[in-house]
Design an enzyme around this catalytic site. Sequence first.
Site, PDB file in Angstrom:
ATOM      1  N   GLY A   1       0.855  -1.187   0.000  1.00 12.14           N
ATOM      2  CA  GLY A   1       0.000   0.000   0.000  1.00 12.14           C
ATOM      3  C   GLY A   1       0.892   1.239   0.000  1.00 12.14           C
ATOM      4  O   GLY A   1       0.517   2.312   0.449  1.00 12.14           O
TER       5      GLY A   1
ATOM      6  N   ALA B   1       2.008   3.359  -2.080  1.00 14.34           N
ATOM      7  CA  ALA B   1       1.709   4.615  -2.791  1.00 14.34           C
ATOM      8  C   ALA B   1       0.486   5.319  -2.212  1.00 14.34           C
ATOM      9  O   ALA B   1       0.107   6.389  -2.671  1.00 14.34           O
ATOM     10  CB  ALA B   1       1.466   4.323  -4.274  1.00 14.34           C
TER      11      ALA B   1
ATOM     12  N   LYS C   1      -2.047   6.942   0.993  1.00 14.79           N
ATOM     13  CA  LYS C   1      -1.871   8.063   1.939  1.00 14.79           C
ATOM     14  C   LYS C   1      -1.045   7.617   3.149  1.00 14.79           C
ATOM     15  O   LYS C   1      -0.124   8.317   3.573  1.00 14.79           O
ATOM     16  CB  LYS C   1      -3.257   8.574   2.388  1.00 14.79           C
ATOM     17  CG  LYS C   1      -4.046   9.252   1.260  1.00 14.79           C
ATOM     18  CD  LYS C   1      -5.375   9.802   1.714  1.00 14.79           C
ATOM     19  CE  LYS C   1      -6.458   8.775   1.882  1.00 14.79           C
ATOM     20  NZ  LYS C   1      -6.803   7.977   0.666  1.00 14.79           N
TER      21      LYS C   1
ATOM     22  N   GLY D   1      -2.281  -2.183   9.552  1.00 15.07           N
ATOM     23  CA  GLY D   1      -3.068  -0.997   9.880  1.00 15.07           C
ATOM     24  C   GLY D   1      -4.393  -0.983   9.147  1.00 15.07           C
ATOM     25  O   GLY D   1      -5.325  -0.290   9.539  1.00 15.07           O
TER      26      GLY D   1
ATOM     27  N   HIS E   1     -14.711  10.666   8.990  1.00 12.22           N
ATOM     28  CA  HIS E   1     -13.525  10.447   8.158  1.00 12.22           C
ATOM     29  C   HIS E   1     -13.667  11.120   6.788  1.00 12.22           C
ATOM     30  O   HIS E   1     -14.781  11.406   6.337  1.00 12.22           O
ATOM     31  CB  HIS E   1     -13.285   8.953   7.932  1.00 12.22           C
ATOM     32  CG  HIS E   1     -12.666   8.265   9.119  1.00 12.22           C
ATOM     33  ND1 HIS E   1     -13.402   7.852  10.198  1.00 12.22           N
ATOM     34  CD2 HIS E   1     -11.364   7.934   9.387  1.00 12.22           C
ATOM     35  CE1 HIS E   1     -12.593   7.282  11.083  1.00 12.22           C
ATOM     36  NE2 HIS E   1     -11.346   7.329  10.619  1.00 12.22           N
ATOM     37  N   HIS E   2     -12.516  11.262   6.118  1.00  9.37           N
ATOM     38  CA  HIS E   2     -12.452  11.677   4.713  1.00  9.37           C
ATOM     39  C   HIS E   2     -13.320  10.742   3.865  1.00  9.37           C
ATOM     40  O   HIS E   2     -13.539   9.577   4.242  1.00  9.37           O
ATOM     41  CB  HIS E   2     -10.994  11.625   4.239  1.00  9.37           C
ATOM     42  CG  HIS E   2     -10.374  10.259   4.382  1.00  9.37           C
ATOM     43  ND1 HIS E   2     -10.407   9.328   3.379  1.00  9.37           N
ATOM     44  CD2 HIS E   2      -9.746   9.648   5.433  1.00  9.37           C
ATOM     45  CE1 HIS E   2      -9.821   8.211   3.789  1.00  9.37           C
ATOM     46  NE2 HIS E   2      -9.419   8.380   5.036  1.00  9.37           N
TER      47      HIS E   2
ATOM     48  N   LYS F   1     -12.615   6.854   2.331  1.00 10.05           N
ATOM     49  CA  LYS F   1     -12.521   5.661   3.190  1.00 10.05           C
ATOM     50  C   LYS F   1     -13.481   4.582   2.694  1.00 10.05           C
ATOM     51  O   LYS F   1     -14.652   4.851   2.446  1.00 10.05           O
ATOM     52  CB  LYS F   1     -12.832   6.037   4.641  1.00 10.05           C
ATOM     53  CG  LYS F   1     -12.658   4.898   5.605  1.00 10.05           C
ATOM     54  CD  LYS F   1     -12.555   5.366   7.043  1.00 10.05           C
ATOM     55  CE  LYS F   1     -12.470   4.189   8.010  1.00 10.05           C
ATOM     56  NZ  LYS F   1     -11.316   3.318   7.736  1.00 10.05           N
TER      57      LYS F   1
ATOM     58  N   GLY G   1     -12.555   0.967  11.776  1.00  6.46           N
ATOM     59  CA  GLY G   1     -12.015  -0.083  12.642  1.00  6.46           C
ATOM     60  C   GLY G   1     -11.875   0.408  14.076  1.00  6.46           C
ATOM     61  O   GLY G   1     -12.099  -0.335  15.031  1.00  6.46           O
ATOM     62  N   THR G   2     -11.530   1.679  14.223  1.00  4.70           N
ATOM     63  CA  THR G   2     -11.369   2.244  15.563  1.00  4.70           C
ATOM     64  C   THR G   2     -12.692   2.278  16.316  1.00  4.70           C
ATOM     65  O   THR G   2     -12.758   1.957  17.511  1.00  4.70           O
ATOM     66  CB  THR G   2     -10.809   3.680  15.456  1.00  4.70           C
ATOM     67  OG1 THR G   2      -9.641   3.654  14.634  1.00  4.70           O
ATOM     68  CG2 THR G   2     -10.474   4.243  16.818  1.00  4.70           C
TER      69      THR G   2
HETATM   70  N1  LIG Z   1      -4.526   1.688  11.809  1.00  5.78           N
HETATM   71  C1  LIG Z   1      -4.411   2.993  11.616  1.00  5.78           C
HETATM   72  O1  LIG Z   1      -3.964   3.744  12.497  1.00  5.78           O
HETATM   73  C2  LIG Z   1      -4.858   3.560  10.320  1.00  5.78           C
HETATM   74  C3  LIG Z   1      -5.447   2.744   9.422  1.00  5.78           C
HETATM   75  N2  LIG Z   1      -5.809   3.214   8.202  1.00  5.78           N
HETATM   76  C4  LIG Z   1      -6.340   2.224   7.284  1.00  5.78           C
HETATM   77  O2  LIG Z   1      -5.321   1.909   6.333  1.00  5.78           O
HETATM   78  C5  LIG Z   1      -5.905   1.532   5.092  1.00  5.78           C
HETATM   79  C6  LIG Z   1      -5.290   2.370   3.983  1.00  5.78           C
HETATM   80  O3  LIG Z   1      -5.631   3.710   4.181  1.00  5.78           O
HETATM   81  P1  LIG Z   1      -5.120   4.873   3.199  1.00  5.78           P
HETATM   82  O4  LIG Z   1      -3.642   4.883   3.123  1.00  5.78           O
HETATM   83  O5  LIG Z   1      -5.843   6.084   3.613  1.00  5.78           O
HETATM   84  O6  LIG Z   1      -5.715   4.345   1.794  1.00  5.78           O
HETATM   85  P2  LIG Z   1      -5.229   4.714   0.313  1.00  5.78           P
HETATM   86  O7  LIG Z   1      -6.365   4.331  -0.582  1.00  5.78           O
HETATM   87  O8  LIG Z   1      -4.697   6.086   0.256  1.00  5.78           O
HETATM   88  O9  LIG Z   1      -4.001   3.721   0.074  1.00  5.78           O
HETATM   89  C7  LIG Z   1      -4.127   2.353  -0.114  1.00  5.78           C
HETATM   90  C8  LIG Z   1      -3.132   1.942  -1.190  1.00  5.78           C
HETATM   91  O10 LIG Z   1      -3.071   0.525  -1.200  1.00  5.78           O
HETATM   92  C9  LIG Z   1      -3.108   0.100  -2.555  1.00  5.78           C
HETATM   93  N3  LIG Z   1      -3.612  -1.269  -2.610  1.00  5.78           N
HETATM   94  C10 LIG Z   1      -4.881  -1.711  -2.527  1.00  5.78           C
HETATM   95  N4  LIG Z   1      -4.911  -3.053  -2.594  1.00  5.78           N
HETATM   96  C11 LIG Z   1      -3.623  -3.456  -2.735  1.00  5.78           C
HETATM   97  C12 LIG Z   1      -2.999  -4.728  -2.849  1.00  5.78           C
HETATM   98  N5  LIG Z   1      -3.699  -5.866  -2.840  1.00  5.78           N
HETATM   99  N6  LIG Z   1      -1.659  -4.771  -2.987  1.00  5.78           N
HETATM  100  C13 LIG Z   1      -0.923  -3.644  -2.989  1.00  5.78           C
HETATM  101  N7  LIG Z   1      -1.461  -2.405  -2.879  1.00  5.78           N
HETATM  102  C14 LIG Z   1      -2.791  -2.325  -2.741  1.00  5.78           C
HETATM  103  C15 LIG Z   1      -4.017   1.093  -3.235  1.00  5.78           C
HETATM  104  O11 LIG Z   1      -3.803   1.041  -4.624  1.00  5.78           O
HETATM  105  P3  LIG Z   1      -5.005   1.081  -5.701  1.00  5.78           P
HETATM  106  O12 LIG Z   1      -4.953   2.432  -6.288  1.00  5.78           O
HETATM  107  O13 LIG Z   1      -4.646   0.003  -6.698  1.00  5.78           O
HETATM  108  O14 LIG Z   1      -6.273   0.781  -4.960  1.00  5.78           O
HETATM  109  C16 LIG Z   1      -3.553   2.391  -2.605  1.00  5.78           C
HETATM  110  O15 LIG Z   1      -2.449   2.952  -3.273  1.00  5.78           O
HETATM  111  C17 LIG Z   1      -7.417   1.711   5.278  1.00  5.78           C
HETATM  112  O16 LIG Z   1      -7.988   0.469   5.634  1.00  5.78           O
HETATM  113  C18 LIG Z   1      -7.515   2.659   6.462  1.00  5.78           C
HETATM  114  O17 LIG Z   1      -8.710   2.494   7.189  1.00  5.78           O
HETATM  115  C19 LIG Z   1      -5.628   4.513   7.853  1.00  5.78           C
HETATM  116  C20 LIG Z   1      -5.081   5.390   8.735  1.00  5.78           C
HETATM  117  C21 LIG Z   1      -4.628   4.979  10.055  1.00  5.78           C
HETATM  118  O1  LIG Z   2      -9.195   5.335   6.942  1.00  3.46           O
HETATM  119  C1  LIG Z   2      -8.645   6.099   7.781  1.00  3.46           C
HETATM  120  O2  LIG Z   2      -8.248   7.230   7.494  1.00  3.46           O
HETATM  121  C2  LIG Z   2      -8.490   5.604   9.141  1.00  3.46           C
HETATM  122  N1  LIG Z   2      -8.768   4.362   9.385  1.00  3.46           N
HETATM  123  C3  LIG Z   2      -8.650   3.695  10.641  1.00  3.46           C
HETATM  124  C4  LIG Z   2     -10.002   3.214  11.112  1.00  3.46           C
HETATM  125  O3  LIG Z   2     -10.813   2.722  10.294  1.00  3.46           O
HETATM  126  O4  LIG Z   2     -10.270   3.262  12.323  1.00  3.46           O
HETATM  127  C5  LIG Z   2      -7.897   4.516  11.661  1.00  3.46           C
HETATM  128  C6  LIG Z   2      -8.163   5.979  11.592  1.00  3.46           C
HETATM  129  O5  LIG Z   2      -9.465   6.210  12.013  1.00  3.46           O
HETATM  130  C7  LIG Z   2      -7.952   6.498  10.185  1.00  3.46           C
END
Ligand SMILES: NC(=O)C1=CN([C@@H]2O[C@H](COP(=O)(O)OP(=O)(O)OC[C@H]3O[C@@H](n4cnc5c(N)ncnc54)[C@H](OP(=O)(O)O)[C@@H]3O)[C@@H](O)[C@H]2O)C=CC1
Ligand SMILES: O=C(O)C1=N[C@H](C(=O)O)C[C@H](O)C1
Length: 276
Positions: A13, A15, A17, A109, A165-166, A169, A175-176
């Site tokens: 993941g 590339a 956010k 995450g 959230h944005h 999502k 999940g939180t």
């Molecule tokens: N635990 C925590 O504290 C947090 C958790 N999160 C969670 O993290 C996850 C990602 O969030 P975020 O970064 O905002 O999402 P984004 O959509 O910005 O990034 C996800 C990236 O993963 C890529 N991707 C999707 N499937 C695959 C795969 N099978 N193999 C490789 N790459 C893949 C996507 O590419 P593509 O363009 O091909 O879809 C995309 O570039 C979400 O589930 C979010 O809820 C977010 C923030 C904090």
């Molecule tokens: O997608 C997000 O941005 C986030 N996802 C996680 C969640 O689903 O709880 C953590 C945080 O809220 C940001």
Amino acid sequence: MANQTPIPVVVIGAAGKMGREVIKAVTQAADMNLVGAIDTTAEYQGQDAGELAGLSEPLEIPITNQLEPMLAFASQGKQLGVMVDFTHPSSVYDNVRSAIAYGLRPVVGTTGLSPEQIQDLAEFADKASTGCLIIPNFSIGMVLLQQAAVAASQHFDHVEIIELHHNQKADAPSGTAIQTAQMLADIGKTYNQSLVEETEKLPGARGSQAEEGVRIHSVRLPGLIAHQEVIFGAAGQIYTLRHDTSDRACYMPGVLLAIRKVLQLKSLVYGLEKIL
Ligand SMILES: NC(=O)C1=CN([C@@H]2O[C@H](COP(=O)(O)OP(=O)(O)OC[C@H]3O[C@@H](n4cnc5c(N)ncnc54)[C@H](OP(=O)(O)O)[C@@H]3O)[C@@H](O)[C@H]2O)C=CC1
Ligand SMILES: O=C(O)C1=N[C@H](C(=O)O)C[C@H](O)C1
């Protein structure tokens, strides 16, 4: 620490956010070595992971969608490797199974795994005697909010959660919010006993109902990052706990801690609070 072999880290993941933030944080950590950056986004294939993450120098690590060869490569050194997953609810389960199969320790995450999937991964990690961390929220502020919510739940019988959230999502509720509701349910009481017969004139108006009557409401809007309120009510008073994120950098101390801790584990652990 200076004489130890750095921990090889693969980010999947990369590339996205969160992935870009993780690339920056891992690169700046003296005891870690970024060895692979996986992402499926077509337009980023072959681009340098460091440049994509906004680093001033290229890392000479291209974004690739080839997960299994990368896991095989990362598992070859003498130091155990870690795979950090910030992808999508639809792929995280398979990614974690693959990482464990190749001997890498997953730090997850990505949210949206079902309880059954988490149980299945726990059994898979157990059989392999492999550490695996699933952390719905890596920010210390959220751990503190959840602790305060559990303390308040001893004194309040009515509680609702609002997560905001944005609007990119994929999963709802967050999940939180699911984890927070579970923590409130785990104290062993039922919340929000209704005093009247309620009718929803529009389906979903009262939100979703988690275990033990805890309600969760999800808001999705551009302009938001990640926010959560836990609102307790009793006669004549409201007690509100709120956490706001303004930058995804807030998750990075938790992510780096998890990368270090997962190497010491032999089973799946769920939640940042368990490794603090
Ligand atoms: N635990 C925590 O504290 C947090 C958790 N999160 C969670 O993290 C996850 C990602 O969030 P975020 O970064 O905002 O999402 P984004 O959509 O910005 O990034 C996800 C990236 O993963 C890529 N991707 C999707 N499937 C695959 C795969 N099978 N193999 C490789 N790459 C893949 C996507 O590419 P593509 O363009 O091909 O879809 C995309 O570039 C979400 O589930 C979010 O809820 C977010 C923030 C904090
Ligand atoms: O997608 C997000 O941005 C986030 N996802 C996680 C969640 O689903 O709880 C953590 C945080 O809220 C940001």
